[in-house]
Design an enzyme around this catalytic site. Structure first.
Site, PDB file in Angstrom:
ATOM      1  N   ASP A  63      12.704  12.330  -2.579  1.00 22.77           N
ATOM      2  CA  ASP A  63      12.493  11.368  -1.496  1.00 22.77           C
ATOM      3  C   ASP A  63      12.508  12.122  -0.168  1.00 22.77           C
ATOM      4  O   ASP A  63      13.006  13.240  -0.085  1.00 22.77           O
ATOM      5  CB  ASP A  63      13.630  10.335  -1.483  1.00 22.77           C
ATOM      6  CG  ASP A  63      13.561   9.376  -2.666  1.00 22.77           C
ATOM      7  OD1 ASP A  63      12.546   9.379  -3.383  1.00 22.77           O
ATOM      8  OD2 ASP A  63      14.533   8.616  -2.864  1.00 22.77           O
TER       9      ASP A  63
ATOM     10  N   ARG B 179       3.729  11.341  -3.140  1.00 27.26           N
ATOM     11  CA  ARG B 179       3.864   9.882  -2.965  1.00 27.26           C
ATOM     12  C   ARG B 179       3.672   9.566  -1.483  1.00 27.26           C
ATOM     13  O   ARG B 179       4.454  10.008  -0.646  1.00 27.26           O
ATOM     14  CB  ARG B 179       5.264   9.435  -3.392  1.00 27.26           C
ATOM     15  CG  ARG B 179       5.557   7.967  -3.072  1.00 27.26           C
ATOM     16  CD  ARG B 179       7.066   7.694  -3.000  1.00 27.26           C
ATOM     17  NE  ARG B 179       7.735   7.962  -4.243  1.00 27.26           N
ATOM     18  CZ  ARG B 179       9.022   8.343  -4.309  1.00 27.26           C
ATOM     19  NH1 ARG B 179       9.731   8.527  -3.221  1.00 27.26           N
ATOM     20  NH2 ARG B 179       9.582   8.567  -5.475  1.00 27.26           N
TER      21      ARG B 179
HETATM   22  P1  FAD Z   1       4.735  -3.260   4.430  1.00 23.33           P
HETATM   23  O1  FAD Z   1       3.978  -2.752   5.608  1.00 23.33           O
HETATM   24  O2  FAD Z   1       6.214  -3.401   4.543  1.00 23.33           O
HETATM   25  O3  FAD Z   1       4.136  -4.648   4.009  1.00 23.33           O
HETATM   26  C1  FAD Z   1       2.719  -4.793   3.850  1.00 23.33           C
HETATM   27  C2  FAD Z   1       2.440  -5.951   2.938  1.00 23.33           C
HETATM   28  O4  FAD Z   1       2.970  -5.690   1.625  1.00 23.33           O
HETATM   29  C3  FAD Z   1       3.069  -7.240   3.370  1.00 23.33           C
HETATM   30  O5  FAD Z   1       2.316  -7.892   4.348  1.00 23.33           O
HETATM   31  C4  FAD Z   1       3.112  -7.990   2.035  1.00 23.33           C
HETATM   32  O6  FAD Z   1       1.829  -8.482   1.711  1.00 23.33           O
HETATM   33  C5  FAD Z   1       3.459  -6.894   1.051  1.00 23.33           C
HETATM   34  N1  FAD Z   1       4.925  -6.818   0.893  1.00 23.33           N
HETATM   35  C6  FAD Z   1       5.753  -5.883   1.414  1.00 23.33           C
HETATM   36  N2  FAD Z   1       7.037  -6.112   1.052  1.00 23.33           N
HETATM   37  C7  FAD Z   1       7.020  -7.249   0.328  1.00 23.33           C
HETATM   38  C8  FAD Z   1       8.026  -8.024  -0.316  1.00 23.33           C
HETATM   39  N3  FAD Z   1       9.315  -7.695  -0.246  1.00 23.33           N
HETATM   40  N4  FAD Z   1       7.657  -9.115  -0.994  1.00 23.33           N
HETATM   41  C9  FAD Z   1       6.354  -9.486  -1.057  1.00 23.33           C
HETATM   42  N5  FAD Z   1       5.359  -8.793  -0.467  1.00 23.33           N
HETATM   43  C10 FAD Z   1       5.684  -7.697   0.212  1.00 23.33           C
HETATM   44  N6  FAD Z   1      10.290   5.505   2.503  1.00 23.33           N
HETATM   45  C11 FAD Z   1      10.709   6.693   2.999  1.00 23.33           C
HETATM   46  O7  FAD Z   1      10.813   6.867   4.214  1.00 23.33           O
HETATM   47  N7  FAD Z   1      11.053   7.734   2.137  1.00 23.33           N
HETATM   48  C12 FAD Z   1      10.918   7.622   0.795  1.00 23.33           C
HETATM   49  O8  FAD Z   1      11.216   8.588   0.071  1.00 23.33           O
HETATM   50  C13 FAD Z   1      10.430   6.391   0.263  1.00 23.33           C
HETATM   51  N8  FAD Z   1      10.262   6.227  -1.068  1.00 23.33           N
HETATM   52  C14 FAD Z   1       9.675   5.089  -1.538  1.00 23.33           C
HETATM   53  C15 FAD Z   1       9.379   4.972  -2.886  1.00 23.33           C
HETATM   54  C16 FAD Z   1       8.695   3.852  -3.357  1.00 23.33           C
HETATM   55  C17 FAD Z   1       8.360   3.769  -4.811  1.00 23.33           C
HETATM   56  C18 FAD Z   1       8.312   2.809  -2.447  1.00 23.33           C
HETATM   57  C19 FAD Z   1       7.562   1.615  -2.915  1.00 23.33           C
HETATM   58  C20 FAD Z   1       8.656   2.895  -1.123  1.00 23.33           C
HETATM   59  C21 FAD Z   1       9.335   4.011  -0.637  1.00 23.33           C
HETATM   60  N9  FAD Z   1       9.670   4.131   0.700  1.00 23.33           N
HETATM   61  C22 FAD Z   1      10.131   5.336   1.177  1.00 23.33           C
HETATM   62  C23 FAD Z   1       9.605   2.936   1.599  1.00 23.33           C
HETATM   63  C24 FAD Z   1       8.311   2.866   2.406  1.00 23.33           C
HETATM   64  O9  FAD Z   1       8.305   3.883   3.393  1.00 23.33           O
HETATM   65  C25 FAD Z   1       8.157   1.500   3.116  1.00 23.33           C
HETATM   66  O10 FAD Z   1       9.222   1.343   4.007  1.00 23.33           O
HETATM   67  C26 FAD Z   1       8.147   0.313   2.193  1.00 23.33           C
HETATM   68  O11 FAD Z   1       7.444   0.577   1.019  1.00 23.33           O
HETATM   69  C27 FAD Z   1       7.486  -0.882   2.904  1.00 23.33           C
HETATM   70  O12 FAD Z   1       6.137  -0.608   3.224  1.00 23.33           O
HETATM   71  P2  FAD Z   1       4.897  -1.198   2.368  1.00 23.33           P
HETATM   72  O13 FAD Z   1       3.841  -0.151   2.311  1.00 23.33           O
HETATM   73  O14 FAD Z   1       5.395  -1.629   1.047  1.00 23.33           O
HETATM   74  O15 FAD Z   1       4.317  -2.399   3.152  1.00 23.33           O
END
Ligand code: FAD
Length: 278
Positions: A107, A158
């Site tokens: 991560d 990722r």
């Molecule tokens: P967002 O911009 O939060 O949301 C966009 C759209 O996605 C929303 O409008 C909605 O349609 C949908 N959505 C989002 N959340 C939800 C929900 N809870 N329920 C329903 N719909 C939803 N971040 C780091 O900084 N370091 C890491 O190592 C890291 N590892 C990760 C590993 C994985 C497998 C994932 C999935 C995320 C990780 N993250 C990490 C977190 C990432 O940076 C984001 O903060 C997080 O994924 C939210 O962004 P998003 O792209 O999902 O969309």
């Protein structure tokens, strides 16, 4: 014990419940990325202990036969103690995992520049000819350069939007601009990478873009989402694509749950609705 409201996002306190959850995911064609909760150890002993716990988890994964890998936070295994402590522990974990044919993700966290993690990733991925992956954050201004540098490394990347508030000197602040950067980097990866792309996002728009880019360039990719978030979509996508669910477990669940709620207040509503619907 983890309260029901948090258990939407966290698979229990010990490895047994996490492996049970992984097995249930496997039954629905989704693979599991197991993460022992914990971060920012400032002393060597807890960092070494968590590294040791990861070795035991790797034994458990091998013994259980579940389709799972692990994802490790660098500050959990010594990055805040010193780069050499992190290096020793990450090498130990990746070597041990390689011997058991289990993939290791690194991560990326807040504040510290990710150089030590990216350097470790690059060297270990080359030594092991893959077997390891690293996260890159679309909100960081340096990410374009990092992707160019890592394009030919034989591991996986990722791409996430970035979960941490970072200063303007290093990170894009506006959400729409982060989304634009995410689209741009995704396109770059599909065009220039030879596979090894993980779309770490719940955003339907980014998933659809990845599907289009896959059609256009033919590059392989996988989708990664968090436990408790858009799980119906995960199962549906798994009918067509490789889908991995990030499954945190452990007794340090409170700060992880808090982050999920702060990131998106509706998460609290979803968790409540799931409990009431039980
Ligand atoms: P967002 O911009 O939060 O949301 C966009 C759209 O996605 C929303 O409008 C909605 O349609 C949908 N959505 C989002 N959340 C939800 C929900 N809870 N329920 C329903 N719909 C939803 N971040 C780091 O900084 N370091 C890491 O190592 C890291 N590892 C990760 C590993 C994985 C497998 C994932 C999935 C995320 C990780 N993250 C990490 C977190 C990432 O940076 C984001 O903060 C997080 O994924 C939210 O962004 P998003 O792209 O999902 O969309």
């Amino acid at each position: 014990m983890i309260p029901p409201i948090a258990s939407q996002f966290v698979a229990g306190e010990g490895p047994a419940t996490a492996l049970d959850h992984a097995r249930e995911l496997n039954d629905r064609n989704v693979k599991a990325i197991l993460n022992l909760l914990g971060e920012h150890h400032h002393d060597r002993q807890p960092a070494d202990e968590d590294a040791e716990t990861y070795l035991r988890l790797l034994d458990d994964i091998e013994g259980s036969g579940v389709d799972a890998c692990i994802s490790v936070k660098p500050s959990q295994i010594g990055l805040d103690v010193g780069p050499e402590v992190f290096r020793e522990n990450v090498e130990r974990i990746v070597d041990y995992a390689a011997a058991r044919d289990v993939f290791v993700w690194l991560d990326i966290e807040d504040h510290t520049p990710p150089d030590a993690t990216l350097d470790a990733y690059e060297e270990l991925a080359i030594t092991h000819d893959g077997g390891v992956g690293v996260c890159v954050q679309a909100n960081l201004k340096r990410t374009e350069r990092d992707l160019e540098r890592l394009a030919d490394v034989p591991g996986k990347i990722r791409l996430v939007k970035g979960a941490y508030d970072e200063p303007e000197s290093v990170a894009i602040q506006e959400k729409s601009a982060v989304d634009d950067a995410y689209r741009e980097y995704l396109e770059y990866m599909f065009e220039h990478f030879d596979g090894g792309i993980a779309v770490g996002s719940h955003d339907p728009e980014m998933i659809a873009l990845a599907e289009d880019l896959h059609e256009e360039y033919g590059t392989d990719f996988e989708i990664q989402m968090l436990m408790g978030v858009r799980e119906d979509a995960q199962f549906e996508l798994a009918e067509e694509y490789e889908v991995w669910q990030y499954v945190p477990y452990g007794d340090k669940w409170l700060s992880y749950f808090y982050r999920r709620v702060m990131e998106r207040k509706q998460n609290l509503f979803f968790a409540l609705r799931a409990i009431l619907g039980r």
